[in-house]
Design a protein around this motif. Structure first.
Motif, short mmCIF file in Angstrom:
data_model
loop_
_atom_site.label_atom_id
_atom_site.label_comp_id
_atom_site.label_asym_id
_atom_site.label_seq_id
_atom_site.Cartn_x
_atom_site.Cartn_y
_atom_site.Cartn_z
N LEU A 166 -8.13 -3.68 4.78
CA LEU A 166 -7.87 -2.43 5.47
C LEU A 166 -9.03 -1.59 4.74
O LEU A 166 -9.23 -1.73 3.46
N VAL A 167 -9.65 -0.64 5.66
CA VAL A 167 -10.48 0.50 5.02
C VAL A 167 -9.79 1.65 4.83
O VAL A 167 -9.26 2.34 5.70
N VAL A 168 -9.51 2.04 3.64
CA VAL A 168 -8.55 3.19 3.45
C VAL A 168 -9.43 4.26 2.37
O VAL A 168 -10.13 4.12 1.68
N ALA A 223 -5.53 7.90 4.11
CA ALA A 223 -5.45 7.35 5.57
C ALA A 223 -6.27 6.10 5.78
O ALA A 223 -7.24 5.78 5.09
N ILE A 224 -5.53 5.27 6.56
CA ILE A 224 -6.17 4.14 7.15
C ILE A 224 -7.10 4.31 8.15
O ILE A 224 -6.94 4.73 9.45
N LEU A 284 0.96 -1.17 0.13
CA LEU A 284 0.14 -0.07 -0.09
C LEU A 284 0.89 1.37 0.01
O LEU A 284 0.68 2.25 -0.76
N TYR A 285 1.84 1.35 0.65
CA TYR A 285 2.65 2.47 0.87
C TYR A 285 3.65 2.73 -0.27
O TYR A 285 3.59 3.76 -0.73
N GLU A 286 3.92 1.58 -0.74
CA GLU A 286 4.74 1.78 -2.07
C GLU A 286 4.21 2.13 -3.31
O GLU A 286 4.36 3.10 -4.14
#
Length: 338
Positions: free
Chosen positions: A307-309, A290-291, A278-280
């Motif tokens: 994850l809900v992002v 935002a998570i 996710l970060y990459e």
């Protein structure tokens, strides 16, 4: 290994007909742990009892290891049942017999020589971890120990299939997990096919390879546990998943004011669960995020995460970001656009 083809079961009482099972079709592969889940009255126990023909179908065919069970004579059926072990919710042990005598009971019915009976009982006591309780009576055992005796007895005749009828429903959570771990170890060690019924999704999630969801005598959903658990299609399945899945039906907190934001649910499966995918991706796309909510757990031995992002992007930018995430093998579901 096991094929149920067009199985229906109709009960008649007082001139009324009740359909307990309707057009059941299942294929269970050798060595699988196959779960059947449903609410009370869904037909689970009726279905599992059709595999060894303790219940005979009104219509349809039951084939186990290439043998059409529904076409056998009574004597042949009795012989074939030796290759199908069964354990029960309430253990069904003989209270007047010791642990080793309970385990030996089916071997004595099969008229095995005494030396073979003793050797097999000793082997099974070691398998289920009850060597020190060989001479105990059922009344002296805990619930978990009783179920271990039931498992050993079911394995006595070296069956190819083990049927588990709500085998953990009478146990506390810690004991349930120990019994599930034992069943998983037995499956690996003996390569025995296990079919279990339950009303608890946690049981399915812990050890099953595939699952069928039963509702009103009908299979409403079937597939690999990961697929059914992470992408439930039927309302009944979603109800069961909600028992253990934190993100399936929960209201997600966050800023709901209008703006250029897109809220998504991202599912990770396998080793990518622990990688910074996710970060990459967000760094490459230069999209702030935002998570809002997240969980990491396991389906049998497969790690997964959800994850809900909230993506600080909308329109074409959001679509490109979602496509980038999907290109890395992630499942992305859009929840809301704002």
């Amino acid at each position: 290994m096991i094929r149920l083809q067009h199985i229906s079961k109709i009960y008649e009482s007082g001139g009324q007909q009740t359909a307990a099972l309707r057009e059941i079709n299942l294929h269970i592969k050798p060595g699988d742990i196959f779960g059947i889940i449903g609410h009370s009255g869904a037909g689970k126990s009726t279905l599992i009892r059709h595999i060894n023909l303790l219940e005979r179908p009104t219509t349809g065919q039951v084939v186990v290891d290439g043998v059409d069970m529904t076409a056998l004579s009574y004597r042949k059926l009795q012989e074939e049942r030796r290759s199908i072990g069964m354990i029960f919710q309430h253990f069904n042990l003989l209270s007047s017999l010791t642990v080793k005598e309970n385990i030996a009971f089916p071997l004595r019915l099969a008229k095995l020589p005494q030396d073979k009976v003793q050797r097999r009982v000793k082997e099974l006591l070691g398998l289920v971890g009850l060597e020190s309780h060989a001479d105990s009576y059922p009344s002296q055992l805990s619930g978990g120990q009783k179920q271990r005796v039931g498992i050993a007895r079911a394995l006595a005749t070296e069956p190819k299939v083990l049927l588990c009828d709500e085998a953990t429903s009478a146990l506390d959570p810690q004991t349930t997990q120990s019994i599930l771990s034992l069943l998983l170890a037995i499956n690996r060690r003996l390569n025995i096919t296990i079919v279990l019924i339950t009303h608890e999704m946690q049981v399915i999630r812990s050890i099953c390879d595939r699952v069928a969801v039963l509702d009103g005598g009908v299979i409403v959903e079937e597939g690999a546990v990961a697929d059914v658990f992470l992408k439930p299609q039927h309302r009944t399945t979603r109800d069961f998943v909600a028992q253990v899945a934190d993100l399936s039906e929960m209201d997600v907190p966050g800023d709901r004011s209008p703006g250029s934001r897109t809220r998504v649910r991202i599912t990770f499966i396998g080793e990518q669960t622990y990688e910074p995918v996710l970060y990459e991706t967000m760094s490459e796309m230069n999209v702030p995020f935002a998570i809002l909510q997240g969980t990491i757990s396991r389906l049998k031995e497969i790690p997964y995460g959800q994850l809900v992002v909230e993506l600080h992007a909308s329109g074409n930018e959001a679509a490109q970001t979602i496509a980038a995430l999907q290109s890395r093998g992630l499942d992305v579901e859009v929840l809301t656009y704002e």
